[in-house]
Every structure is written in structure tokens, then in C-alpha cells.
Enzyme design. Sequence first.
Site, short mmCIF file in Angstrom:
data_model
loop_
_atom_site.label_atom_id
_atom_site.label_comp_id
_atom_site.label_asym_id
_atom_site.label_seq_id
_atom_site.Cartn_x
_atom_site.Cartn_y
_atom_site.Cartn_z
N LYS A 17 34.32 31.66 32.55
CA LYS A 17 34.43 31.56 34.03
C LYS A 17 34.30 32.93 34.68
O LYS A 17 33.82 33.05 35.81
CB LYS A 17 35.71 30.83 34.44
CG LYS A 17 37.03 31.56 34.15
CD LYS A 17 37.48 32.49 35.26
CE LYS A 17 38.69 33.31 34.87
NZ LYS A 17 39.06 34.32 35.87
N THR A 33 37.88 31.25 40.58
CA THR A 33 37.30 32.58 40.46
C THR A 33 35.92 32.67 41.11
O THR A 33 35.54 33.73 41.62
CB THR A 33 37.22 32.97 38.96
OG1 THR A 33 38.44 32.60 38.33
CG2 THR A 33 37.06 34.46 38.79
O1 LIG Z 1 40.45 38.76 39.45
P1 LIG Z 1 39.78 38.06 38.29
O2 LIG Z 1 38.35 37.73 38.58
O3 LIG Z 1 39.98 38.81 37.01
O4 LIG Z 1 40.51 36.64 38.11
C1 LIG Z 1 41.88 36.64 37.88
C2 LIG Z 1 42.30 35.36 37.18
O5 LIG Z 1 41.64 35.25 35.94
C3 LIG Z 1 42.09 34.12 37.99
O6 LIG Z 1 42.58 33.00 37.30
#
Ligand SMILES: O=P(O)(O)OC[C@H](O)CO
Length: 306
Positions: free
Chosen positions: A171, A228
Amino acid sequence: MAADATGAEAPLIGRDTARMAEMAATRENAARLPGVTLRPQVAPCAGWDALSGADIVLLVTPTQTLRAVSAELAPHLKPGAAVVACAKGVERGSLLLPPAVLGETLPEHPAALLSGPSFADDVARGLPTAVTLAAGDERLAARLAARLATRSFRPYHSTDLTGVALGGAAKNVLAIAAGAVEGRGLGASAVAALIARGFAELTRLGVALGAKPETLSGLSGLGDLVLTATSEKSRNFALGLALGKGEPAPDKLAEGAATAEALVALAEANGVEMPISRAVADVIAGRASVASAIEDLLARPLRAEA
Ligand SMILES: O=P(O)(O)OC[C@H](O)CO
Ligand SMILES: NC(=O)c1ccc[n+]([C@@H]2O[C@H](COP(=O)([O-])OP(=O)(O)OC[C@H]3O[C@@H](n4cnc5c(N)ncnc54)[C@H](O)[C@@H]3O)[C@@H](O)[C@H]2O)c1
């Protein structure tokens, strides 16, 4: 260890002694979570000493440092302590997911994984959050979930370590693509198409690796992808946004950038096509521009939806 349902003291170990002392004094992590007061049971400290009393250890470092950090703390762990990785990525070189890395560095300790849609800031502010806690042994997964749950933080438990880990890793890569589409001003329909086709490639690889489809469509897969790939609070989405706008990359951790190449290699090794992830890997590596990567994706032959 995190502040859990029991209210017991929870050491928060960091490697920067001065910063941990400041955190202990101010009761705030000013660099990462400004404005959030640490719960009374959280005890910031440096050094590994506090590990010797911990039954549960949460490892919250980036994926590419998990091997070194887990190996370093190994001699300090209480026998039988469960180690919960919170990282979302694929290790470069080995192409291993976080639980498998722990399996190599800490073979004597049960490995678990915490993943799912959860911005640290939301969790710290006590906003409602549902995540997945996976461990190979169902009783352990349920016990860890119960220990970490609060009124606002709901871990669902799972034994599908591979599915939970793969969803979290993929993701982040797909969120970079979604940010780039947004940054190029291609519209909400294009973002929706990217999420759906991105989820299709995430599912193809997950199934090839033996993950359960219901895990991939659950909190740690589709749930986290939706969060995300649609929020500017995401560091991965923000990186994609900057790339799409032709702006400098923000100076923040974006796990998808470090994982893209490894994810594509893992897919290739399993005979799975991941064109969106490949496009992200190409852009990150400088092999393609965002514009040409999008052109190439749009020029792919039409096919049955699967
Ligand atoms: O800020 P990111 O893109 O690393 O996303 C944070 C978390 O994984 C969201 O679930
Ligand atoms: N921040 C979130 O909202 C969030 C939510 C869920 C999962 N995660 C995942 O958690 C993992 C860590 O992300 P984060 O947001 O905490 O990142 P971060 O950059 O805020 O913090 C990473 C921490 O790891 C430490 N660190 C980095 N390299 C290290 C090394 N070699 N040895 C020891 N410590 C090291 C840093 O000092 C820092 O304290 C990532 O895989 C991320 O995807 C983050």
C-alpha cells in the site's frame, strides 16, 4: 513497549539519549507528535536495559533497519518475549517481509506484526483506529491484541502474517502512485482507478505468496491502501504528490520509496505482474519520469478485469 490496557509502565526506548531525556521531562515528542501529551505510563528512556522486564516489545523502526535493530536488541530480551514489528515494507536484498526478518534475527522469540490504517498522530490523539495484529499462533495474536487495545485503538487478530505484512508493504508503494496522479491533476476518477487496479496487483501477489484474500481486503490491505492513497497526511502520498507536481521530495520517511524495487522483484520471483508498482520503482530509481510512467500505464493493452 506501548502503553497498554493494563496501565503498567511502558518504557519507550529511543537511541537519541538527549531527545529521550527531553521527552521524559516535557512529556511530549515535539519532533514527531507535537501537541500530544504522553500518557502517564509511557516512560521515555535510552539504552536496552528496560527490555529485560518486557513481555511484549514493539519494534517501530523503518523496514530497512529492522534486521540491524532486532539483532542488536536480541541479547537484551527477556526469554520468551513476543516481538511485534510495526514496519510496513519489504527488505531490500533478501526480499523478506518484516515477520520473516524477525524469524531470522530472533528465532527464539515469537514474531508478530501490527499493521493497518493508522496514522500515529490519530492513534496518539485517541481518535478511533482499527488495526490488525498478526502472529503465527492464534492464541498469541489474540493475547497481544487484548493487551494493546484501548477504548479507541482496536486491534483485530489474525494468523495470516504474510497477508498482513504484504498489504502494509504494497500500500505504501501504491500510495506514492496515487499521490503522483493527484499531483499531475489527473482527477478523482483516475485516483479511484489507480486504487482499484493497485489493489488488484496487491491481491495477485498476496495470493501467490499464500495470503488469504480476506486478509488482503481487510484492514491491513484494502483498509490501509484507502487511507494512505487518499490522505495528504500520508508521507508516501505526499512524496507522490511532490513527484507529480515536480517539486522536491519532503524530508520524511516514505517506506514505499525504499520498498518499491524490492516489491517488484518479489512479484517477479513469483511470476506476478505489478505494473503500477513497477512504474513507481522506475520513477524512484530515475529510470522514468512521472509523465512517461503514466503514459506507459495508459498504453497497456486492454484486458479482462481480474
Ligand atoms: O505516513 P505513511 O504514508 O507512512 O502512512 C502511515 C501509516 O502506514 C498509515 O496507516
Ligand atoms: N507514523 C505512522 O503513522 C505509522 C503508522 C503505522 C506504521 N508505521 C510504520 O512504522 C515504521 C516506522 O515509521 P515511523 O513513522 O515511526 O518513522 P519515523 O521516521 O517517525 O521514526 C522512525 C524511528 O526509527 C528510528 N531509527 C531509524 N533508523 C534507525 C536505526 N538504524 N536504528 C535504530 N533506530 C532507527 C528513528 O530514530 C526514529 O525514532 C515504518 O515502517 C512505518 O511504515 C508508521
